[in-house]
Design an enzyme around this catalytic site. Structure first.
Site, PDB file in Angstrom:
ATOM      1  N   LYS A 155      -1.632 -14.646 -11.099  1.00  0.00           N
ATOM      2  CA  LYS A 155      -2.959 -14.047 -10.982  1.00  0.00           C
ATOM      3  C   LYS A 155      -4.058 -15.057 -11.301  1.00  0.00           C
ATOM      4  O   LYS A 155      -5.134 -15.029 -10.684  1.00  0.00           O
ATOM      5  CB  LYS A 155      -3.063 -12.828 -11.904  1.00  0.00           C
ATOM      6  CG  LYS A 155      -2.179 -11.655 -11.480  1.00  0.00           C
ATOM      7  CD  LYS A 155      -2.558 -11.113 -10.125  1.00  0.00           C
ATOM      8  CE  LYS A 155      -1.765  -9.875  -9.758  1.00  0.00           C
ATOM      9  NZ  LYS A 155      -2.169  -9.271  -8.476  1.00  0.00           N
ATOM     10  N   ALA A 183       0.800  -1.231   0.000  1.00  0.00           N
ATOM     11  CA  ALA A 183       0.000   0.000   0.000  1.00  0.00           C
ATOM     12  C   ALA A 183       0.828   1.273   0.000  1.00  0.00           C
ATOM     13  O   ALA A 183       0.308   2.355   0.294  1.00  0.00           O
ATOM     14  CB  ALA A 183      -0.935   0.001   1.208  1.00  0.00           C
ATOM     15  N   ILE A 212      -4.876   0.075 -15.660  1.00  0.00           N
ATOM     16  CA  ILE A 212      -4.909   1.092 -14.614  1.00  0.00           C
ATOM     17  C   ILE A 212      -3.621   1.904 -14.689  1.00  0.00           C
ATOM     18  O   ILE A 212      -2.520   1.343 -14.694  1.00  0.00           O
ATOM     19  CB  ILE A 212      -5.039   0.455 -13.212  1.00  0.00           C
ATOM     20  CG1 ILE A 212      -6.219  -0.522 -13.167  1.00  0.00           C
ATOM     21  CG2 ILE A 212      -5.165   1.547 -12.157  1.00  0.00           C
ATOM     22  CD1 ILE A 212      -7.571   0.091 -13.389  1.00  0.00           C
ATOM     23  N   TYR A 216       3.598 -13.476 -13.995  1.00  0.00           N
ATOM     24  CA  TYR A 216       2.498 -12.661 -13.478  1.00  0.00           C
ATOM     25  C   TYR A 216       1.143 -13.283 -13.824  1.00  0.00           C
ATOM     26  O   TYR A 216       0.254 -13.399 -12.980  1.00  0.00           O
ATOM     27  CB  TYR A 216       2.609 -11.259 -14.077  1.00  0.00           C
ATOM     28  CG  TYR A 216       1.626 -10.247 -13.544  1.00  0.00           C
ATOM     29  CD1 TYR A 216       1.800  -9.675 -12.287  1.00  0.00           C
ATOM     30  CD2 TYR A 216       0.546  -9.821 -14.311  1.00  0.00           C
ATOM     31  CE1 TYR A 216       0.912  -8.725 -11.807  1.00  0.00           C
ATOM     32  CE2 TYR A 216      -0.347  -8.877 -13.839  1.00  0.00           C
ATOM     33  CZ  TYR A 216      -0.157  -8.330 -12.584  1.00  0.00           C
ATOM     34  OH  TYR A 216      -1.033  -7.387 -12.117  1.00  0.00           O
TER      35      TYR A 216
END
Length: 249
Positions: free
Chosen positions: A154, A8, A183, A150
């Site tokens: 996922k 975060a 994103i 990756y």
């Protein structure tokens, strides 16, 4: 309520931490190496009038995860929300990917999701309720070239979400996955000369996503409004991965 958000210190994880704080949660900001970023996230959360602390831990290492939860519970005795966001990737073709690169990604993304979910669920079981949200990807659905580690991690997270939801439901714990599309964050901006324009033209809504788009979906799944939703994947992609390769556009 209290939420622990892994990874975060910046990007999507930071956006999630801030949105959960706006929803009323105290936040445990996990990070691995970006101390300054984590401290900035904590400062921004506190400016919203919410409590926050930063705890360093490599989520792919069991001893680190155990220590993180021990420190977190000392400050916040009850953790109701876990967001498994921490993730890394290697941009390299399958035939050139090294074993150490593969291990790093799988350990962080998939093993980290397992370790944090297990420790959090043991804690949540005592109170008979909890929300666990795992951050997936468009490669939950389709293969991403040059991102085999990756993509594999996922895809594993999506099935782990379902299995965990089935097992943890009897404890009042919901487990869901949020799968973002394109994103725009610090990392993705390096993938193309103009990341936003590159992906906006492929996305039915005509733009790329921002961290807040993902964060709002996470906040929903963490809320009472999603109390009867578990084992699901919520796509936050502007329609990107619903769109086929269509020759008539």
């Amino acid at each position: 309520m209290t939420a622990l958000v892994t990874g975060a210190s910046k990007g999507v994880g930071k956006g999630i931490a801030l949105e959960l704080a706006r929803a009323g949660a105290a936040i445990i900001v996990n990070y691995n190496t970006d101390t300054k970023g984590a401290e900035k996230t904590v400062d921004e959360i506190r400016s919203l009038g919410r409590e926050a602390i930063a705890i360093p831990a490599d989520v792919g290492v069991a001893a680190d995860v155990d220590r993180m939860f021990e420190q977190a519970v000392e400050k916040f005795p009850r953790i109701q929300i876990l967001v498994n966001n921490a993730g890394v990737q290697t941009w390299k073709p399958l035939l050139e990917l090294t074993e150490s690169e593969w291990d790093r990604t799988i350990n962080t993304n998939l093993n980290g999701c397992f370790l944090c979910t297990q420790r959090a669920a043991r804690h949540m079981r005592e109170s008979g309720a909890g929300r666990i949200i795992n951050i997936g990807s468009g490669c939950n659905k389709v293969a991403f070239p040059n991102l085999v580690d990756y993509t594999s991690s996922k895809g594993g997270i999506e099935m782990f979400t379902k299995a965990a939801a089935v097992e943890l439901g009897k404890y009042g714990i919901t487990v869901n996955c949020v799968a973002p599309g394109a994103i725009e964050i610090e990392r993705t901006k390096h993938e193309a000369g103009d990341y936003a324009a590159t992906w906006a033209k492929l996305t039915p809504l005509g733009r790329v996503g921002q961290p807040v788009d993902v964060a709002r979906a996470v906040a929903f799944l963490a809320s009472d409004a999603a109390a009867f939703i578990t084992g699901q994947t919520l796509w936050v992609d502007g329609g990107l991965f619903s769109k086929p390769s269509w020759p008539y556009d």
